[in-house]
Design a protein around this motif. Structure first.
Motif, short mmCIF file in Angstrom:
data_model
loop_
_atom_site.label_atom_id
_atom_site.label_comp_id
_atom_site.label_asym_id
_atom_site.label_seq_id
_atom_site.Cartn_x
_atom_site.Cartn_y
_atom_site.Cartn_z
N LEU A 35 0.84 -1.19 0.00
CA LEU A 35 0.00 0.00 0.00
C LEU A 35 0.88 1.25 0.00
O LEU A 35 1.76 1.38 0.84
CB LEU A 35 -0.88 0.03 1.25
N THR A 36 0.65 2.15 -0.91
CA THR A 36 1.32 3.44 -0.93
C THR A 36 0.24 4.51 -0.95
O THR A 36 -0.42 4.70 -1.96
CB THR A 36 2.22 3.58 -2.17
N LEU A 37 0.06 5.16 0.19
CA LEU A 37 -1.10 6.05 0.30
C LEU A 37 -0.79 7.49 -0.09
O LEU A 37 -1.68 8.31 -0.16
CB LEU A 37 -1.68 5.96 1.71
N ASP A 38 0.47 7.78 -0.37
CA ASP A 38 0.80 9.09 -0.93
C ASP A 38 0.47 9.08 -2.41
O ASP A 38 0.83 8.14 -3.11
CB ASP A 38 2.28 9.41 -0.77
N VAL A 39 -0.17 10.13 -2.85
CA VAL A 39 -0.44 10.22 -4.29
C VAL A 39 0.71 10.99 -4.91
O VAL A 39 0.77 12.20 -4.84
CB VAL A 39 -1.77 10.94 -4.56
#
Ligand code: ZN
Lengths: 313, 267
Positions: A261-265
């Motif tokens: 999961l990479t929640l930074d856009v």
């Protein structure tokens, strides 16, 4: 208020939906691969669809400030079509991709032997790729379908805490909870589950391991259902922490088991950073939605997002 | 002006013991440098590196030095092993070669900010030729395709990689368009396709800074000048602003163009 829709088919939705979702507080989505309404006739159309979930759709989402991940699988309905089953052989090379956070949606549709085979095989694929699995429960004969699903899950190499059982309702929630799996609820305008029933279930069973989604797709559905459930939870006496747990921390914890999961856009930066290796340091407006440079589209989108303070945030 | 951010969505991420994977939130590897919640650059983004080298122009040695200075220890170790594997086993083994698996997982190992550079390095280490690059591109995510495009000018001397550039230029994904107009396109795209690539940049808001060898190729290109003036006229007729980059390129086309009056004289 930050919201994570853990099951929504954005390929079927418009940019208006993306904008409304962002304004409502949605910052992350997971898009499971599923049946497109029109049956596919070959593995090739699955592959184009998977590529779209790993290419174009995350780009669209990022333009609207929303992090996009996906789950990939042969869906239960098309597991019954021999012309499509060969896509199972292609899945391994897709399941290693960065944005794939689970195998799914898998499960039963009509509870056929072909569905048995596809479900078991894909649970093994999930275990082999250290991914969790998104398993939906059938619309017809739901309780029997849940029991058969749980049997197959228990026989698989995948631990129950790596399994999210979706589309639950009042008749299936207890057995699903007792199984140790994560609990998914799809809140629809008129079927499956509505906000009031969702809040009643949360009151009866607690927020532990519960995920709420809109499952919005090409059918009659509402991509803002996560927000509506959050609002009703607050109105009915749940506190902000409960809301954050159900609508953010639980999906982050479940899909976080993928380690992907990479929640930074970060992706839109690539546009105005050019091809500098020092991406990630915004220099100013530029790029953004296609075909409209003069007005500074990315800037306009950012302005709009900035101005639309997330309600209740 | 900055893009909306979701960084606050990962509470505790900054205090996690293991910076690679935050057990509290389950979020994957985070970039060592990146952008803070409010959009201000942090870490590498503010270091003195002039940033003039680009993914398309930096040598593998420069890229490696850049990454080594910025990755944390687990990511650095992963990259070192991945490059060694690629050097030792460059070919295809079984259904998918080891280095292609490393390409796929570079984002979660090195963080999204450094994934492009890591992938380009792995492609180098594996001595990927046009066939291998095509396979990685056509089986790749958007991010993997972008890395292949950045690697093309170093790894493919001839025009065999052009179909990948043409594919990327047909998309509306500005990240791919940006990567497609680098030195490889400057070297191999024919005049017609190259002019359309420049126009596509203007249409989609990709800064023409990304277009390699722009000055040289635009010079005395009267057909490009005509296309630009027609586009400017179309924008003006619609009451819309003409992108500043358009005037810039028009100036580069030199004698025939008159940037101050883009809508006339070039019917
Ligand atoms: Zn679905």
């Amino acid at each position: 208020m930050r919201l994570f829709d853990p099951h929504i088919h954005m390929t079927s939705r418009t940019t208006d939906d993306y904008e409304a979702m962002y304004a409502a507080g949605v910052r992350a989505v997971v898009e499971p691969s599923f049946w497109l309404g029109q049956p596919r006739t070959s593995p090739a159309s699955f592959l184009d669809y998977f590529d779209s979930l790993l290419g174009w759709e995350p780009f669209r989402a990022a333009q609207h400030g929303i992090a996009h991940h996906c789950t990939l699988a042969l869906n239960p309905k098309e597991a019954n079509d021999p012309r499509c089953v060969a896509v199972l052989d292609e899945l391994p090379r897709y399941l290693v991709k960065d944005q794939v956070v689970a195998v799914g949606e898998i499960g039963y549709d009509s509870m056929t032997p072909a569905e048995d085979t596809a479900l078991a095989a894909q649970l093994e694929l999930a275990a082999a790729h250290e991914l969790p699995a998104l398993v939906h429960t059938p619309h017809r004969d739901k309780l029997a379908g849940l029991r058969r699903t749980l049997d197959v899950v228990r026989e698989s190499a995948l631990p129950v805490d790596h399994v999210l059982i979706d589309h639950l309702n009042e008749t299936t929630v207890k057995e699903a909870k007792d199984s140790g799996c994560w609990l998914g609820f799809s809140v629809y305008p008129d079927t499956k589950m509505d906000e009031e029933r969702m809040v009643a279930i949360l009151r009866a069973y607690g927020p532990e391991r519960v995920l709420v989604n809109s499952a919005a797709d090409w059918g009659r559905s509402d991509p803002l259902k996560t927000r509506k459930v959050a609002d009703l939870m607050l109105a009915e006496g749940f506190d902000e922490d409960d809301v954050d747990r159900v609508l953010w921390r639980n999906p982050v914890a479940f899909y976080g088991r993928s380690g992907r999961l990479t929640l930074d856009v970060t992706t839109p930066d690539a546009t105005h950073e050019g091809n500098s290796i020092l991406r990630g340091a915004p220099k100013g407006p530029g790029g953004g939605p296609a075909e409209d440079p003069g007005a500074g589209p990315a800037g306009a989108v950012a302005d709009r997002h900035g101005a639309t303070a997330v309600p209740g945030a | 002006m900055t893009r909306p951010r979701t960084s606050p969505a990962t509470p505790g991420a900054d205090t996690a013991d293991d910076p690679l994977t935050d057990p509290a939130t389950g979020t994957g590897p985070r970039p060592v440098a990146g952008t803070a919640a409010d959009g201000t650059p942090t870490g590498a983004a503010t270091d003195p590196d002039p940033g003039t080298a680009t993914l398309a122009t930096a040598t593998p040695r420069e890229l490696r030095g850049h990454l080594t200075a910025r990755l944390d220890e687990p990511a650095r170790g992963w990259l070192r092993r991945a490059l060694d594997e690629a050097v030792d086993h460059p070919g295809t083994h079984g259904p998918i070669s080891v280095w292609e698996l490393r390409i796929a997982e570079a984002g979660r190992r090195c963080g999204p900010v450094h994934a492009d550079a890591a992938r380009v390095l792995i492609l180098h280490a594996a001595r990927a030729d046009a066939d291998a690059l095509s396979r990685v591109y056509y089986q790749g995510t958007g991010a993997e395709r972008r890395a292949v495009l950045y690697a093309l000018p170093h790894l493919v001397p001839g025009p065999e990689g052009l179909p990948l550039v043409e594919d990327a230029l047909r998309t509306n994904d500005t990240r791919l368009v940006t990567a497609a107009v680098g030195p490889y396109a400057a070297r191999h795209l024919d005049a017609h396709a190259w002019r359309h690539a420049v126009l596509k940049c203007l249409f989609t808001g990709v800064p023409v800074d990304a277009v390699a060898d722009l000055d040289h190729r635009a010079h005395r290109d009267t057909e490009l000048a005509r296309m630009l003036t027609d586009y400017a006229a179309e924008r003006t007729a619609a009451g819309r602003a003409v992108p500043a980059d358009l005037h810039r390129v028009l100036t580069l086309t030199d004698p025939p163009a008159t940037p101050s009056a883009p809508a006339t004289d070039h019917g």
